[in-house]
Every structure is written in structure tokens, then in C-alpha cells.
Motif scaffolding. Structure first.
Motif, PDB file in Angstrom:
ATOM      1  N   LEU A  68      -0.044 -28.920 -22.445  1.00  0.00           N
ATOM      2  CA  LEU A  68      -1.142 -29.884 -22.292  1.00  0.00           C
ATOM      3  C   LEU A  68      -2.523 -29.226 -22.264  1.00  0.00           C
ATOM      4  CD1 LEU A  68       0.484 -32.413 -19.808  1.00  0.00           C
ATOM      5  CD2 LEU A  68       0.155 -32.632 -22.281  1.00  0.00           C
ATOM      6  N   GLN A  69      -2.630 -28.061 -22.883  1.00  0.00           N
ATOM      7  CA  GLN A  69      -3.942 -27.430 -23.057  1.00  0.00           C
ATOM      8  C   GLN A  69      -4.792 -28.302 -23.981  1.00  0.00           C
ATOM      9  OE1 GLN A  69      -4.595 -24.410 -21.505  1.00  0.00           O
ATOM     10  NE2 GLN A  69      -2.507 -24.282 -20.711  1.00  0.00           N
ATOM     11  N   THR A  70      -4.118 -28.952 -24.918  1.00  0.00           N
ATOM     12  CA  THR A  70      -4.772 -29.907 -25.813  1.00  0.00           C
ATOM     13  C   THR A  70      -4.101 -31.264 -25.590  1.00  0.00           C
ATOM     14  OG1 THR A  70      -3.221 -29.386 -27.592  1.00  0.00           O
ATOM     15  CG2 THR A  70      -5.317 -28.173 -27.578  1.00  0.00           C
ATOM     16  N   PRO A  71      -4.807 -32.365 -25.820  1.00  0.00           N
ATOM     17  CA  PRO A  71      -4.245 -33.695 -25.568  1.00  0.00           C
ATOM     18  C   PRO A  71      -2.969 -33.950 -26.386  1.00  0.00           C
ATOM     19  CG  PRO A  71      -6.612 -33.838 -25.898  1.00  0.00           C
ATOM     20  CD  PRO A  71      -6.205 -32.443 -26.261  1.00  0.00           C
ATOM     21  N   GLN A  72      -1.969 -34.500 -25.722  1.00  0.00           N
ATOM     22  CA  GLN A  72      -0.696 -34.844 -26.354  1.00  0.00           C
ATOM     23  C   GLN A  72      -0.273 -36.217 -25.862  1.00  0.00           C
ATOM     24  OE1 GLN A  72       0.752 -32.853 -28.608  1.00  0.00           O
ATOM     25  NE2 GLN A  72      -0.735 -31.214 -28.245  1.00  0.00           N
ATOM     26  N   TYR A  73       0.392 -36.956 -26.713  1.00  0.00           N
ATOM     27  CA  TYR A  73       1.019 -38.194 -26.260  1.00  0.00           C
ATOM     28  C   TYR A  73       2.509 -37.902 -26.068  1.00  0.00           C
ATOM     29  CZ  TYR A  73       2.120 -38.869 -31.251  1.00  0.00           C
ATOM     30  OH  TYR A  73       2.555 -38.704 -32.532  1.00  0.00           O
ATOM     31  N   GLY A  74       3.203 -38.794 -25.424  1.00  0.00           N
ATOM     32  CA  GLY A  74       4.580 -38.533 -25.019  1.00  0.00           C
ATOM     33  C   GLY A  74       5.478 -37.984 -26.108  1.00  0.00           C
ATOM     34  N   TYR A  75       5.540 -38.682 -27.246  1.00  0.00           N
ATOM     35  CA  TYR A  75       6.452 -38.260 -28.306  1.00  0.00           C
ATOM     36  C   TYR A  75       6.053 -36.910 -28.886  1.00  0.00           C
ATOM     37  CZ  TYR A  75       9.456 -38.326 -32.391  1.00  0.00           C
ATOM     38  OH  TYR A  75      10.394 -37.991 -33.339  1.00  0.00           O
ATOM     39  N   SER A  76       4.756 -36.656 -29.045  1.00  0.00           N
ATOM     40  CA  SER A  76       4.322 -35.356 -29.579  1.00  0.00           C
ATOM     41  C   SER A  76       4.707 -34.241 -28.610  1.00  0.00           C
ATOM     42  CB  SER A  76       2.817 -35.331 -29.857  1.00  0.00           C
ATOM     43  OG  SER A  76       2.051 -35.367 -28.667  1.00  0.00           O
ATOM     44  N   LEU A  77       4.663 -34.535 -27.321  1.00  0.00           N
ATOM     45  CA  LEU A  77       5.050 -33.569 -26.293  1.00  0.00           C
ATOM     46  C   LEU A  77       6.541 -33.261 -26.380  1.00  0.00           C
ATOM     47  CD1 LEU A  77       3.833 -31.924 -24.041  1.00  0.00           C
ATOM     48  CD2 LEU A  77       3.978 -33.918 -22.568  1.00  0.00           C
ATOM     49  N   VAL A  78       7.352 -34.295 -26.549  1.00  0.00           N
ATOM     50  CA  VAL A  78       8.802 -34.112 -26.716  1.00  0.00           C
ATOM     51  C   VAL A  78       9.068 -33.215 -27.922  1.00  0.00           C
ATOM     52  CG1 VAL A  78      10.962 -35.285 -27.346  1.00  0.00           C
ATOM     53  CG2 VAL A  78       9.498 -36.245 -25.573  1.00  0.00           C
ATOM     54  N   ASN A 109      26.694 -29.150 -12.943  1.00  0.00           N
ATOM     55  CA  ASN A 109      25.674 -30.038 -13.534  1.00  0.00           C
ATOM     56  C   ASN A 109      24.498 -30.227 -12.582  1.00  0.00           C
ATOM     57  OD1 ASN A 109      26.664 -30.599 -16.083  1.00  0.00           O
ATOM     58  ND2 ASN A 109      27.922 -32.289 -15.363  1.00  0.00           N
ATOM     59  N   SER A 110      24.796 -30.441 -11.322  1.00  0.00           N
ATOM     60  CA  SER A 110      23.762 -30.650 -10.310  1.00  0.00           C
ATOM     61  C   SER A 110      22.884 -29.401 -10.161  1.00  0.00           C
ATOM     62  CB  SER A 110      24.423 -30.999  -8.977  1.00  0.00           C
ATOM     63  OG  SER A 110      23.473 -31.051  -7.962  1.00  0.00           O
ATOM     64  N   LEU A 111      23.506 -28.223 -10.146  1.00  0.00           N
ATOM     65  CA  LEU A 111      22.755 -26.969 -10.008  1.00  0.00           C
ATOM     66  C   LEU A 111      21.896 -26.694 -11.243  1.00  0.00           C
ATOM     67  CD1 LEU A 111      25.497 -24.777  -8.307  1.00  0.00           C
ATOM     68  CD2 LEU A 111      23.380 -25.621  -7.262  1.00  0.00           C
ATOM     69  N   ILE A 112      22.417 -27.004 -12.409  1.00  0.00           N
ATOM     70  CA  ILE A 112      21.644 -26.817 -13.647  1.00  0.00           C
ATOM     71  C   ILE A 112      20.440 -27.748 -13.651  1.00  0.00           C
ATOM     72  CG2 ILE A 112      21.691 -27.191 -16.150  1.00  0.00           C
ATOM     73  CD1 ILE A 112      24.565 -26.026 -16.093  1.00  0.00           C
ATOM     74  N   THR A 113      20.638 -28.992 -13.226  1.00  0.00           N
ATOM     75  CA  THR A 113      19.532 -29.954 -13.149  1.00  0.00           C
ATOM     76  C   THR A 113      18.464 -29.454 -12.192  1.00  0.00           C
ATOM     77  OG1 THR A 113      20.978 -31.800 -13.669  1.00  0.00           O
ATOM     78  CG2 THR A 113      18.921 -32.339 -12.541  1.00  0.00           C
ATOM     79  N   GLU A 114      18.890 -28.946 -11.048  1.00  0.00           N
ATOM     80  CA  GLU A 114      17.958 -28.409 -10.060  1.00  0.00           C
ATOM     81  C   GLU A 114      17.182 -27.218 -10.630  1.00  0.00           C
ATOM     82  OE1 GLU A 114      18.445 -26.453  -5.669  1.00  0.00           O
ATOM     83  OE2 GLU A 114      19.847 -28.061  -6.218  1.00  0.00           O
ATOM     84  N   LEU A 115      17.876 -26.347 -11.337  1.00  0.00           N
ATOM     85  CA  LEU A 115      17.249 -25.170 -11.944  1.00  0.00           C
ATOM     86  C   LEU A 115      16.220 -25.578 -12.997  1.00  0.00           C
ATOM     87  CD1 LEU A 115      17.385 -22.045 -12.017  1.00  0.00           C
ATOM     88  CD2 LEU A 115      19.153 -22.274 -13.760  1.00  0.00           C
ATOM     89  N   ARG A 116      16.536 -26.589 -13.787  1.00  0.00           N
ATOM     90  CA  ARG A 116      15.639 -27.036 -14.863  1.00  0.00           C
ATOM     91  C   ARG A 116      14.409 -27.777 -14.374  1.00  0.00           C
ATOM     92  NH1 ARG A 116      16.468 -28.195 -20.169  1.00  0.00           N
ATOM     93  NH2 ARG A 116      15.775 -30.323 -19.822  1.00  0.00           N
ATOM     94  N   ARG A 117      14.510 -28.416 -13.205  1.00  0.00           N
ATOM     95  CA  ARG A 117      13.428 -29.301 -12.745  1.00  0.00           C
ATOM     96  C   ARG A 117      12.076 -28.584 -12.720  1.00  0.00           C
ATOM     97  NH1 ARG A 117      15.806 -31.820  -8.474  1.00  0.00           N
ATOM     98  NH2 ARG A 117      16.554 -33.405  -9.903  1.00  0.00           N
ATOM     99  N   GLY A 118      12.005 -27.451 -12.078  1.00  0.00           N
ATOM    100  CA  GLY A 118      10.743 -26.712 -11.999  1.00  0.00           C
ATOM    101  C   GLY A 118      10.308 -26.150 -13.338  1.00  0.00           C
ATOM    102  N   THR A 119      11.287 -25.732 -14.140  1.00  0.00           N
ATOM    103  CA  THR A 119      10.923 -25.156 -15.433  1.00  0.00           C
ATOM    104  C   THR A 119      10.346 -26.215 -16.364  1.00  0.00           C
ATOM    105  OG1 THR A 119      13.162 -25.401 -16.330  1.00  0.00           O
ATOM    106  CG2 THR A 119      12.653 -23.329 -15.248  1.00  0.00           C
ATOM    107  N   GLY A 142      12.808 -25.189 -28.144  1.00  0.00           N
ATOM    108  CA  GLY A 142      14.156 -25.088 -27.600  1.00  0.00           C
ATOM    109  C   GLY A 142      14.335 -25.739 -26.236  1.00  0.00           C
ATOM    110  N   ILE A 143      13.352 -26.527 -25.799  1.00  0.00           N
ATOM    111  CA  ILE A 143      13.430 -27.183 -24.498  1.00  0.00           C
ATOM    112  C   ILE A 143      13.617 -28.679 -24.714  1.00  0.00           C
ATOM    113  CG2 ILE A 143      12.188 -27.712 -22.364  1.00  0.00           C
ATOM    114  CD1 ILE A 143      10.758 -24.996 -22.749  1.00  0.00           C
ATOM    115  N   ALA A 144      14.825 -29.140 -24.402  1.00  0.00           N
ATOM    116  CA  ALA A 144      15.134 -30.565 -24.566  1.00  0.00           C
ATOM    117  C   ALA A 144      14.670 -31.324 -23.328  1.00  0.00           C
ATOM    118  CB  ALA A 144      16.633 -30.749 -24.762  1.00  0.00           C
ATOM    119  N   ILE A 145      14.003 -32.434 -23.552  1.00  0.00           N
ATOM    120  CA  ILE A 145      13.569 -33.288 -22.438  1.00  0.00           C
ATOM    121  C   ILE A 145      13.674 -34.740 -22.867  1.00  0.00           C
ATOM    122  CG2 ILE A 145      11.130 -33.110 -23.072  1.00  0.00           C
ATOM    123  CD1 ILE A 145      10.521 -33.217 -20.005  1.00  0.00           C
ATOM    124  N   ASP A 146      14.344 -35.538 -22.056  1.00  0.00           N
ATOM    125  CA  ASP A 146      14.462 -36.973 -22.334  1.00  0.00           C
ATOM    126  C   ASP A 146      13.153 -37.662 -21.980  1.00  0.00           C
ATOM    127  OD1 ASP A 146      17.849 -37.330 -21.077  1.00  0.00           O
ATOM    128  OD2 ASP A 146      17.123 -36.738 -23.052  1.00  0.00           O
TER     129      ASP A 146
END
Length: 115
Positions: free
Chosen positions: A25-35, A6-16, A42-46
Motif C-alpha cells: 500500500l505504498q501506492t493506492p490499491q483497490y481490493g482486487y488489485s491488492l489480491v 490448520n489452526s497453527l498455520i492460520t495463526e502463523l499467517r495472520r501477522g504475515t 505467492g501470497i494467497a489471500i481471500d
């Protein structure tokens, strides 16, 4: 899954995740629209990960923010700064290069295509 994995996966995902957020963010986005944009790719982000990341990117002057108060609920929009666009393009190029090299390594080939 082990704590180590879990720790290694978190580390791998951080930069990505940073690169993924910058890419949207080429165009303006608010938090929820970005999520939503990221999840559609296919990229989950809390949100608990996203908002601190956006604040850090803003502090690093890669992202600009502004409030839109034209609707009943004010929204904070984020967009790449000119400096952020430069950095994003350089990071993207580096990511593409590293991805190709890593893919070859994981497939077990050297640069000449020999195993």
C-alpha cells in the motif's frame, strides 16, 4: 491435515498477511488489485480475509481510503497514511530481525554459527 495444524498455520499467517498488505500500500490499491499483487508474490489471500483486514487497518489509522468514481464502477482505494508508513517500516525491521533469528534457530545454530 489436522485441525490443530490448520489452526497453527492460520495463526502463523495472520501477522504475515498484515505485513504483506501494508507492504503493497505504498501506492493506492483497490481490493482486487491488492489480491492480484499479493498472489503474484505467492501470497494467497481471500477477499473475505482482506476486506476486514483493510477495515481494521483503516480504523487503526494505518491506512487511508478514498472512492474513485471516475469509472463506471466505483472503487475504494487504500493507501498507507503517514503514520502507517512509520509503523510499516518499524514492523518490517522487526520482521527482518525476527526472521533471521528464527532461521538460525530452525537451522540449529546459535549466534556464533555453532550447532
Amino acid at each position: 491435515m489436522s485441525n490443530l495444524l490448520n489452526s497453527l498455520i492460520t495463526e502463523l499467517r495472520r501477522g504475515t498477511l498484515t505485513l504483506a498488505v501494508l507492504s503493497q500500500l505504498q501506492t493506492p490499491q483497490y481490493g482486487y488489485s491488492l489480491v492480484q499483487l499479493l498472489e503474484a508474490s505467492g501470497i494467497a489471500i481471500d477477499q473475505s480475509t482482506l476486506y476486514p483486514l483493510l477495515r481494521r487497518l483503516e480504523k487503526q489509522e494505518l491506512v487511508l481510503s478514498s472512492w474513485d468514481t471516475s469509472e463506471s464502477r466505483p472503487r475504494k482505494y487504500y493507501v498507507l497514511s503517514d503514520y502507517g508508513k512509520e509503523i510499516f517500516l518499524q514492523l518490517k525491521e522487526e520482521w527482518m530481525k525476527n526472521s533471521k533469528e528464527l532461521y538460525r534457530l530452525l537451522k540449529g545454530e546459535n549466534e556464533d554459527g555453532i550447532n
